[in-house]
Write an enzyme that holds these catalytic residues in place. Sequence first.
Site, mmCIF file in Angstrom:
data_model
loop_
_atom_site.group_PDB
_atom_site.id
_atom_site.type_symbol
_atom_site.label_atom_id
_atom_site.label_comp_id
_atom_site.label_asym_id
_atom_site.label_seq_id
_atom_site.Cartn_x
_atom_site.Cartn_y
_atom_site.Cartn_z
ATOM 1 N N GLU A 37 -4.988 -8.735 1.070
ATOM 2 C CA GLU A 37 -5.675 -8.431 2.337
ATOM 3 C C GLU A 37 -7.150 -8.234 2.065
ATOM 4 O OE1 GLU A 37 -4.216 -5.054 4.594
ATOM 5 O OE2 GLU A 37 -2.132 -5.652 4.248
ATOM 6 N N GLU A 70 0.801 -1.228 0.000
ATOM 7 C CA GLU A 70 0.000 0.000 0.000
ATOM 8 C C GLU A 70 0.834 1.279 0.000
ATOM 9 O OE1 GLU A 70 -3.085 0.028 2.945
ATOM 10 O OE2 GLU A 70 -3.934 -1.865 2.293
HETATM 11 C C1 FCB Z 1 -4.319 -2.000 5.494
HETATM 12 C C2 FCB Z 1 -2.937 -2.307 6.014
HETATM 13 C C3 FCB Z 1 -2.898 -3.305 7.124
HETATM 14 C C4 FCB Z 1 -4.074 -3.146 8.065
HETATM 15 C C5 FCB Z 1 -5.368 -3.101 7.303
HETATM 16 C C6 FCB Z 1 -6.591 -2.996 8.170
HETATM 17 O O1 FCB Z 1 -4.343 -0.697 5.010
HETATM 18 O O2 FCB Z 1 -2.109 -2.770 4.970
HETATM 19 O O3 FCB Z 1 -1.663 -3.202 7.770
HETATM 20 O O4 FCB Z 1 -3.872 -2.065 8.881
HETATM 21 O O5 FCB Z 1 -5.353 -2.029 6.416
#
Ligand code: FCB
Length: 462
Positions: free
Chosen positions: A369, A170
Amino acid sequence: MTESRAFPRFPAGFVFGAATASYQIEGAAREDGRGPSIWDTYSHTPGLVANGVTGDIACDHYHRYPEDVALLRELGVDSYRFSIAWPRIVPDGSGPVNPKGLDFYARLVDELLAAGIEPAATLYHWDLPQALEDRGGWRVRETAERFAEYTAVVAGHLADRVPRWITLNEPWCSAFLGYSVGRHAPGAREGRGALAAAHHLLVGHGRAVEALRAAGVREAGITLNLDRNLPATGSAADRAAVVRADTQHNLVWTEPLLAGRYPHTEEETWGELITGQDFRRDGDLALIGQPLDFLGINYYRPIVVADAPHREPDPALRTATDNRYAEVRLAGARHTAMDWPVVPDSFTDLLVALKERYGDALPPIHITENGSAEHDEVSPDGAVHDRDRVAYLRGHLTALKAALDAGVDVRGYYVWSLLDNFEWAFGYGKRFGIVRVDYDTQRRTPKDSYHWYRAMIAAQRD
Ligand code: FCB
């Protein structure tokens, strides 16, 4: 327990995993030669993190990793995505390498392989060595070079045992939350500095891909948090605001990475902050746009965008995120403990739109994620019946399957997160884990969502 026919069914070979990140779980902040990172500095600055907590101890994963790997084995995942703390490997950001830092990740990787789990390593999940921030951080090009050197060291050590590598997690958060909004380390609020950071992160990615290739890794990619930006109304002003939001969240990354160009909408998004910039060099686009083996996508929610006036009328004080748009609450949707709306369909739409935009230039995708923070409660029986999280996961895996059915080449899915952990500026109050962590005792308790995910994975193999 849920019946297996209720589970979405994925193609053979689809990778199921779970994800974490170093600063959020490891603790042991001053152990075995680890140097300070920008998140140590940020979390130890009073007033920046909710309740004044830090990642000094977190989930104590540095000492408890065998127990955590056992939880992963029991869960039945194919792969585990973790991140490597740069300041454990190169404590001062440049110069001597710390063998004890490398040893920790080698032990973790061996433990995973012994459990039959494929390691997937992220090289940068936001814990920049403080020494590099002191020399300008991502605002300066030198940091990209130091990142490539660190990558070469780690990959030289682990390439034979780690098949999947992610350069950056990110970069939007690193560049814009870190250098413009100030809600992430290093907590800066800048205009040009944040745009320079975004570019140098991309250059660092490109240089790291070169280092990974030189080390002979099997798969190299990057993880982006791409957003599905929806206009609050059909007005021309709101639609134009969506263009600016898309540019700032998505196109600033995907255009150089996948199309070899900078976004043509950048001037209308950043105005004088981007015109006349001096941080781009000839050859950068070729470096950044090297072919990738996969694109990692983190997805949580859609964002509803409305036109808004400049918050800061003085151009000299404008930050890179003051792009004349505002986020609007989505009426009618359930909201998680982060106050994020739950809209699984927009996950499908995001992936299908990406495929439509980039076509064959889009590499295979891994969802690196996806998950939700909920208001978990421990029941008298000691269990955590996190029904909302199960519904979130079911909805999003079903939406993901719909994207596959629509022809998007998605190869894997990693739930965020294996453990409750340090949720950055929110501290420990927001729980994303499918395993509960009691921070007083460090006791781990698998939640209902863990059992659901385990059954879902097992059902694929029936
Ligand atoms: C993302 C991050 C991760 C976590 C999630 C909820 O932005 O990569 O570390 O904090 O959100």
